[in-house]
Design a protein around this motif. Structure first.
Motif, short mmCIF file in Angstrom:
data_model
loop_
_atom_site.label_atom_id
_atom_site.label_comp_id
_atom_site.label_asym_id
_atom_site.label_seq_id
_atom_site.Cartn_x
_atom_site.Cartn_y
_atom_site.Cartn_z
N THR A 144 14.92 28.25 9.74
CA THR A 144 16.20 28.40 9.05
C THR A 144 17.27 27.52 9.69
OG1 THR A 144 15.62 30.68 8.49
CG2 THR A 144 17.92 30.05 8.23
N THR A 145 17.28 27.46 11.00
CA THR A 145 18.26 26.60 11.69
C THR A 145 18.08 25.15 11.29
OG1 THR A 145 18.33 28.11 13.58
CG2 THR A 145 19.12 25.88 13.95
N ASN A 146 16.85 24.71 11.17
CA ASN A 146 16.58 23.33 10.75
C ASN A 146 17.09 23.08 9.33
OD1 ASN A 146 15.19 20.66 10.93
ND2 ASN A 146 13.90 21.55 9.33
N ILE A 147 16.85 24.04 8.43
CA ILE A 147 17.36 23.90 7.06
C ILE A 147 18.88 23.83 7.07
CG2 ILE A 147 17.63 25.13 4.87
CD1 ILE A 147 14.76 26.16 5.27
N ARG A 148 19.52 24.68 7.85
CA ARG A 148 20.98 24.70 7.90
C ARG A 148 21.52 23.40 8.46
NH1 ARG A 148 21.41 29.67 9.72
NH2 ARG A 148 21.58 29.19 11.95
N ASP A 149 20.89 22.86 9.48
CA ASP A 149 21.33 21.58 10.04
C ASP A 149 21.20 20.45 9.02
OD1 ASP A 149 21.96 22.76 12.45
OD2 ASP A 149 20.08 22.19 13.43
N LYS A 150 20.11 20.48 8.27
CA LYS A 150 19.92 19.44 7.25
C LYS A 150 20.89 19.61 6.08
CE LYS A 150 15.20 18.11 8.36
NZ LYS A 150 13.80 17.93 7.88
N TYR A 151 21.25 20.86 5.80
CA TYR A 151 22.26 21.10 4.77
C TYR A 151 23.61 20.51 5.19
CZ TYR A 151 25.29 23.76 1.55
OH TYR A 151 26.23 24.13 0.60
N LYS A 152 23.95 20.70 6.45
CA LYS A 152 25.20 20.12 6.95
C LYS A 152 25.19 18.60 6.82
CE LYS A 152 25.97 23.76 10.42
NZ LYS A 152 26.05 24.06 11.89
N GLN A 153 24.08 17.99 7.20
CA GLN A 153 23.99 16.54 7.10
C GLN A 153 24.04 16.09 5.64
OE1 GLN A 153 24.05 14.32 9.77
NE2 GLN A 153 24.46 12.93 8.04
N HIS A 154 23.43 16.88 4.78
CA HIS A 154 23.46 16.57 3.35
C HIS A 154 24.90 16.57 2.83
CE1 HIS A 154 22.75 16.72 -0.93
NE2 HIS A 154 23.21 17.96 -1.02
N ILE A 155 25.68 17.55 3.23
CA ILE A 155 27.08 17.61 2.80
C ILE A 155 27.82 16.35 3.27
CG2 ILE A 155 29.25 18.87 3.00
CD1 ILE A 155 27.59 21.43 3.37
N VAL A 156 27.59 15.98 4.52
CA VAL A 156 28.22 14.76 5.06
C VAL A 156 27.81 13.54 4.24
CG1 VAL A 156 28.33 13.20 7.04
CG2 VAL A 156 28.44 15.68 7.40
N ASN A 157 26.54 13.43 3.96
CA ASN A 157 26.03 12.28 3.21
C ASN A 157 26.66 12.19 1.82
OD1 ASN A 157 24.39 11.79 5.39
ND2 ASN A 157 22.53 12.59 4.44
N VAL A 158 26.81 13.33 1.18
CA VAL A 158 27.38 13.34 -0.16
C VAL A 158 28.85 12.93 -0.13
CG1 VAL A 158 28.04 14.84 -2.09
CG2 VAL A 158 25.75 15.01 -1.11
N PHE A 159 29.58 13.42 0.83
CA PHE A 159 30.99 13.02 0.93
C PHE A 159 31.10 11.52 1.22
CE2 PHE A 159 32.30 17.56 1.53
CZ PHE A 159 33.30 17.57 0.55
N ARG A 160 30.18 10.99 2.01
CA ARG A 160 30.19 9.54 2.24
C ARG A 160 29.95 8.79 0.93
NH1 ARG A 160 26.02 9.58 7.30
NH2 ARG A 160 27.48 9.94 9.04
N LEU A 161 28.98 9.25 0.14
CA LEU A 161 28.72 8.60 -1.14
C LEU A 161 29.94 8.65 -2.05
CD1 LEU A 161 25.11 9.85 -2.04
CD2 LEU A 161 25.79 7.52 -1.43
N ALA A 162 30.73 9.71 -1.88
CA ALA A 162 31.93 9.86 -2.71
C ALA A 162 33.09 9.00 -2.23
CB ALA A 162 32.34 11.33 -2.74
N GLY A 163 32.87 8.26 -1.13
CA GLY A 163 33.89 7.32 -0.69
C GLY A 163 34.66 7.70 0.54
N PHE A 164 34.31 8.79 1.19
CA PHE A 164 35.03 9.22 2.39
C PHE A 164 34.38 8.62 3.64
CE2 PHE A 164 35.69 12.54 -0.77
CZ PHE A 164 37.07 12.72 -0.71
N ASP A 165 35.19 8.32 4.64
CA ASP A 165 34.63 7.79 5.88
C ASP A 165 33.91 8.90 6.63
OD1 ASP A 165 36.48 9.25 7.62
OD2 ASP A 165 38.00 7.77 7.07
N ASP A 166 33.16 8.51 7.66
CA ASP A 166 32.29 9.46 8.35
C ASP A 166 33.08 10.61 8.98
OD1 ASP A 166 29.49 10.03 9.43
OD2 ASP A 166 30.67 10.02 11.27
N ALA A 167 34.18 10.30 9.63
CA ALA A 167 34.96 11.35 10.29
C ALA A 167 35.49 12.35 9.28
CB ALA A 167 36.11 10.71 11.08
#
Length: 678
Positions: A194-217
């Motif tokens: 479950t921890t691994n899934i949650r960590d990947k979910y967090k990274q997924h959210i970051v990746n999607v926001f990047r695709l939407a045009g936001f910088d990494d920070a």
């Protein structure tokens, strides 16, 4: 399904897969297909392997699937037929506003990868600007309502459905939501998986926001805000098991009482924006999650709520945008969560989404082409025979008093039976499908569904409405209308075979019918009376005896290892397991009744009784990935195919008799330890 919609109580389905298909081709085997068996397996050691091993071997998982079973085979046939239909409509000149135009244009937009990739994030850009432009927390709730009308749920769900204590009338209701991983355990459990899934979910959210045009920070900052809100809601949400208790998820009050109890948000403006003015009473399914949303709006900075709203918008829209969004969405929800390796081809996704948004319009075309009248006639006969058998079994139970039996029979005799397709089709004339963007049409389709639902507030329940389309390979029981429904698409091989004998059909579609009937008397359904109202019609002693017998089923399934480190959830799957048990008992008795004056012979070396159980087992053949096993175990009230066979049959004496199972066999359960209810 586009609109994230929660049903008010236990609309209980046979399985969680949809599709349809033509009647079986001539080359399809009649009755039991011997190639599906594995006769090297020992019947009493692993009956599932014996009955399904050949099928499992010949249908290995492809990269596209996290699980693949008999339902999926029918789904594939269905998609091919719908694809032919949609291609035909898309290639011709259709009258503006016609159903053909709507289906053809929507399907074309879904396939147009060049247009989708050229648009990128543009289809949701205006809505993103609107969210980013919020200046005051007072704007959060009405904007949430706007998004919900487009099919984007944030914080909680709203819906209109039958009042479970006044089932003839519709009621506006609120239900917990707001967590995109679906189940609270994904946010709270700390095991390594479950921890691994949650960590990947967090990274997924970051990746999607990047695709939407936001910088990494900025993307990471927004992810933290999303996780804070979703985790806070998850902590106070009810689990999937807790949501199975209808009484505990019903809190009816006047609208004025609601506004006092849940003060802090402008509910008048929310309802007005939703188009739901005039609400005088409502039910709040779960109190704490709604109050937690109020607390979060009050205490968290506005920018965190902006990030949360942006995330829900992008997450909902991703599969209708350019390929980079689709790929990122699949990478998490497809690969990480379910173990799939590749996404479905575009044409399959186009068919599924078009079918979802224009379901009954497609269904009307399906029925005209693929549903034979004789199938409905045969089903009506089977349903009648199953009702008689269930009545006989109710009367035979020595643990139930005559007082409760009378009311149980009243409920059984009041079943509303739906077979094939609705008598009245939905009218899609007000749904406008244009050639602007795929996502814009998804929103309009969801707005149409929302308007249709909201328009029912305070009005009588339409008991003739269907909750599945005719092209759905499934069946359901709805407690508030006391109805059993069998869509046209399930009335095909291997569930239903016009050319096979009673041993086969009672073992397959007969158990399906008995399954849905038994839902009216499972741990949830038994709490509703013949009119669909949540009321206690059992004597106290009978209710306790039922619970004691049901607990045997819970305890049995809780000991099953679905993976080396994971056990089944007997509480979550209780209703479906009881329905499988009752379906088998009732259908076997109906089979015996139907053949008592004309006994059947041996076919392919199998007695009629053996063919009954082999046909039942055969419909649950499947291959499944470990990742999907975990998803189902956390969230699905249905047991997996293997355990709908190996977990159900050891409680059925007729199965022991048919195959000579003894205490020497691994699957043997002593009679005093078996489930004995219906």
């Amino acid at each position: 399904m586009n609109f994230k919609h929660i049903l008010p109580a236990a609309l209980v389905a046979l399985a969680m897969l949809t599709g349809c298909g033509n009647q079986k081709k001539a080359e399809t085997p009649v009755g039991i297909d011997l190639a599906n068996l594995d006769t090297t397996a020992v019947v009493g050691e692993d009956f599932y392997q014996y009955a399904c091993g050949g099928w499992i071997k010949s249908h290995p998982l492809t990269a596209e699937y996290s699980s693949f079973g008999v339902f999926n085979v029918l789904n594939e046939k269905n998609r091919e037929r719908l694809n032919e239909l949609f291609e035909s409509l898309a290639s011709q000149q259709n009258a503006p506003g016609s159903v053909a135009q709507k289906i053809g244009d929507l399907y074309t937009l879904a396939l147009d990868s060049a247009k989708l990739n050229a648009e990128g994030i543009a289809p949701i850009q205006e809505r993103m600007k609107q969210i980013a432009g919020i200046k005051d927390k007072a704007e959060i709730l009405p904007l949430t309502a706007e998004l919900y009308r487009d099919g984007i749920s944030c914080y909680f769900f709203s819906y209109v459905g039958a009042d479970i204590k006044n089932s003839k009338m519709n009621l506006f209701q609120l239900y917990q939501g707001g967590i995109n991983l679906g189940e609270k355990e994904y946010y709270l459990d700390n095991d390594s998986v479950t921890t691994n899934i949650r960590d990947k979910y967090k990274q997924h959210i970051v990746n999607v926001f990047r695709l939407a045009g936001f910088d990494d920070a900025t993307a990471r900052q927004k992810m933290e805000a999303v996780m804070e809100i979703e985790t806070s809601i998850a902590k106070v949400s009810l689990s999937a098991t807790e949501q199975r208790d209808p009484a505990a998820n019903y809190h009816k009050m006047t609208y004025d009482e609601f506004k006092k109890e849940f003060a802090g948000l402008d509910w008048d403006l929310y309802l007005e924006t939703l188009g739901a003015k005039g609400v005088t009473e409502l039910s709040v399914g779960q109190i704490k999650p709604i109050k937690e949303v109020i607390r979060l709006v009050d205490t968290l900075p506005l920018e965190k709520h902006i990030a949360y709203l942006e995330w829900n918008l992008i997450d909902a829209a991703s599969n209708y945008l350019s390929d980079d969004f689709v790929a990122e969405n699949f990478d998490f929800y497809g690969k990480t969560l379910s173990g799939r390796q590749v996404n479905q081809p575009r044409w399959k996704r186009a068919v599924a989404n078009t079918n979802s948004m224009l379901g009954e319009a497609v269904g009307q075309m399906y029925v005209e082409k693929y549903f034979p009248a004789e199938a409905k006639t045969r089903m009506l006969e089977l349903v009648k025979n199953l009702q008689v058998a269930l009545g006989e079994r109710i009367q035979a139970q020595d643990w139930m008093s005559d007082t409760t039996k009378v009311k149980a029979m009243d409920k059984l005799n009041a079943f509303h039976v739906k077979i094939g397709y609705p008598d009245k089709w939905k009218d899609y004339s007000s749904l406008n499908i244009q050639k602007d963007s795929y996502w814009a049409n998804v929103c309009r389709a969801n707005q149409w569904q929302m308007a249709d639902m909201i328009g029912r507030i305070g009005k009588p329940v339409d008991t003739e409405e269907w909750h599945m389309t005719p092209q759905t390979i499934n069946a359901y029981y709805n407690p508030t209308t006391n109805e059993i429904c069998f869509p046209a698409a399930i009335l095909q091989y291997p569930f239903f075979d016009l050319n096979a004998d009673d041993a086969y059909n009672y073992g397959a579609i007969g158990v399906v019918i008995g399954h849905e009937m038994t839902h009216g008397f499972d741990d949830q359904g038994r709490q509703f009376d013949k009119d669909g109202n949540l009321t206690d019609w059992w004597t106290a002693g009978d209710a306790e005896r039922f619970k004691e017998r049901a607990q045997v089923m819970v305890d049995f399934f809780n000991t099953i290892n679905v993976l080396p480190d994971l056990k089944a959830n007997g509480e979550l799957t209780l209703g479906e397991n009881l329905a499988d048990h009752g379906g088998l008992m009732v259908s076997f008795q109906a089979f015996q009744n139907a053949t008592k004056d004309k006994p059947l012979g041996v076919i392919d070396g199998f007695t009629p009784e053996q063919r009954f159980f082999l046909s039942y087992a055969g419909v649950w053949a499947e291959n499944i990935r470990d990742e999907q096993v975990r998803v189902y175990t956390k969230s699905d009230p249905h047991s997996m195919g293997k355990w709908r066979v190996n977990g159900a049959l050891p409680h059925i004496q007729a199965w022991y008799d048919a195959f000579g199972i003894t205490e020497k066999d691994a699957m043997y359960i002593a009679p005093e330890k078996r489930v004995t209810i219906w």
